[in-house]
Each structure stands twice: as C-alpha cells, then as structure tokens.
Design a protein around this motif. Structure first.
Motif, PDB file in Angstrom:
ATOM      1  N   TYR A   1      -4.069  14.537 -30.060  1.00 32.51           N
ATOM      2  CA  TYR A   1      -4.060  16.217 -29.762  1.00 32.51           C
ATOM      3  C   TYR A   1      -5.048  16.868 -28.634  1.00 32.51           C
ATOM      4  O   TYR A   1      -4.943  17.961 -28.292  1.00 32.51           O
TER       5      TYR A   1
ATOM      6  N   ASP B   1     -10.541  18.902 -27.647  1.00 31.59           N
ATOM      7  CA  ASP B   1     -10.945  20.369 -27.740  1.00 31.59           C
ATOM      8  C   ASP B   1      -9.934  20.895 -28.994  1.00 31.59           C
ATOM      9  O   ASP B   1     -10.226  21.874 -29.595  1.00 31.59           O
ATOM     10  N   ASN B   2      -8.552  20.234 -29.094  1.00 30.45           N
ATOM     11  CA  ASN B   2      -7.916  20.753 -30.211  1.00 30.45           C
ATOM     12  C   ASN B   2      -7.758  20.231 -31.474  1.00 30.45           C
ATOM     13  O   ASN B   2      -7.363  20.722 -32.377  1.00 30.45           O
TER      14      ASN B   2
ATOM     15  N   THR C   1     -10.070  20.146 -34.833  1.00 32.63           N
ATOM     16  CA  THR C   1     -11.382  20.720 -35.674  1.00 32.63           C
ATOM     17  C   THR C   1     -11.871  19.925 -36.583  1.00 32.63           C
ATOM     18  O   THR C   1     -11.135  18.874 -37.053  1.00 32.63           O
TER      19      THR C   1
END
Length: 193
Positions: A25, A28-29, A31
């Motif tokens: 992903y 940065d995408n 979490t």
C-alpha cells in the motif's frame, strides 16, 4: 526465557507484516492501526514494541546486528579477509531480496537520524573491529592501521554501497558485486604495512 522468545517472535511478526503492508500500500498509506489489525494485536501492543511507525524500518538495523553475530560464528574458521567479505555479502543479501525495504529503511534512517540508529552503526563497527583485533592477534592480518579505523572504513563502504545501489547508481551490477569491487580496493590498502 520462553516469554522473551515470544516477545522476539511478536516483534518480528510486527516487522514483517508492516513491511508487507508498506510494499503493498505504500509506507505513507499504512497506519499503526492497520499494522496492529493485520497482526491480530491491539494498537497499544504495537507501541510496546515500536514507539512510532518509523521505528519499524529502523528495526532492520537492530536485526542486522543480531544477524552479524550469527554470521561471525558461521565463519569462525575462515581467514579474516574472506570472513569479512562473506559477512558483508550475507548482510547485503537481505537488502537484495528486499530492495523496496532498503529504500524505505535508508530514507527513514537518514531523515530521522535517530540516536538508536547511530548506536546500531557504532555496534556494527565495534563488532567488525573485534574481528580485526582477533585477526591481528593471531597474525592472520598485519596492518599499520588500527582496528577501529579499518572497521570504520569497511562499514563506510558497506553503507556507501547500500546508498548508491538504492539510488540506482550502478544498475548493471548486483549490490554484492559493487561491494566486492570496493572491498578489494580497500583491502589492498589495509594489508600494506
């Protein structure tokens, strides 16, 4: 002891699941919540092992120092020049197999410049210096340079190789071949007395 092993296994699980998610992903995408869910743990448990998401990438440096000790034992009966070359090559293979991971880890390491990572680099240099000291003691290497300086130069070419390779400076050669060329040049200077 069993509890400590379970903790190590969970930390490795979090690390590898995180890397899979980062690759799929994008760093940065992803979490912390996504990582925790993927591992089947609570978000708070993640923070017991890694203070921030960035520290997942820095874990690679920690694990490399553990791997270094295993490799050192594996090649304990090999002459110092070959032992060090084999040691660096095995460490580089980890990056070769995970080039995306390398780019993430390097950029995060450089960007954050955390004390934890500089401690890993210092530990890496100390381990190499000990191998060189041992080789000097048993007379398998003679050099006018002190072991710490030699270790610093070898670790320097190791990181130079990683950075250059990750930036695509020499795409025609493998990361190991790039390192070997530089290693041979440096080794000639080390052995001159």
């Amino acid at each position: 002891m069993l509890r400590e092993e379970r903790k190590r296994q969970l930390k490795r699980l979090i690390f590898f699941k995180s890397i899979e998610l980062f690759k799929e992903y994008g760093y940065d995408n992803v979490t912390v919540e996504t990582i925790a869910t993927s591992c089947g743990i609570a978000k708070g448990t993640f923070f017991n092992y890694f203070p921030k998401k960035e520290h997942v990438l820095l874990y690679l440096g920690n694990s490399q120092n553990d791997h270094l000790q295993e490799i050192t034992q594996k090649y304990k009966d090999v002459k110092i020049k070959q032992k060090l070359l084999l040691l660096f090559k095995e460490l580089l293979f980890v990056y070769m197999e995970n080039s995306d991971l390398l780019k993430l880890a390097l950029s995060e390491t450089i960007r954050s410049a955390l004390k934890d990572e500089s401690k890993n680099i210092d530990l890496f240099k100390e381990s190499i210096a000990l191998l060189i000291d041992e080789a000097k003691t048993n007379k398998s290497i003679q050099s006018r340079f002190d072991s710490e300086t030699i270790a610093s130069v070898l670790v320097g070419i190791y990181f130079n190789t990683l950075i250059g390779w990750s930036m695509g400076q020499d795409e025609s050669a493998s990361i190991v071949a790039i390192f070997e060329r530089q290693y041979e040049v440096v080794w000639e200077g080390i052995e001159q007395h």
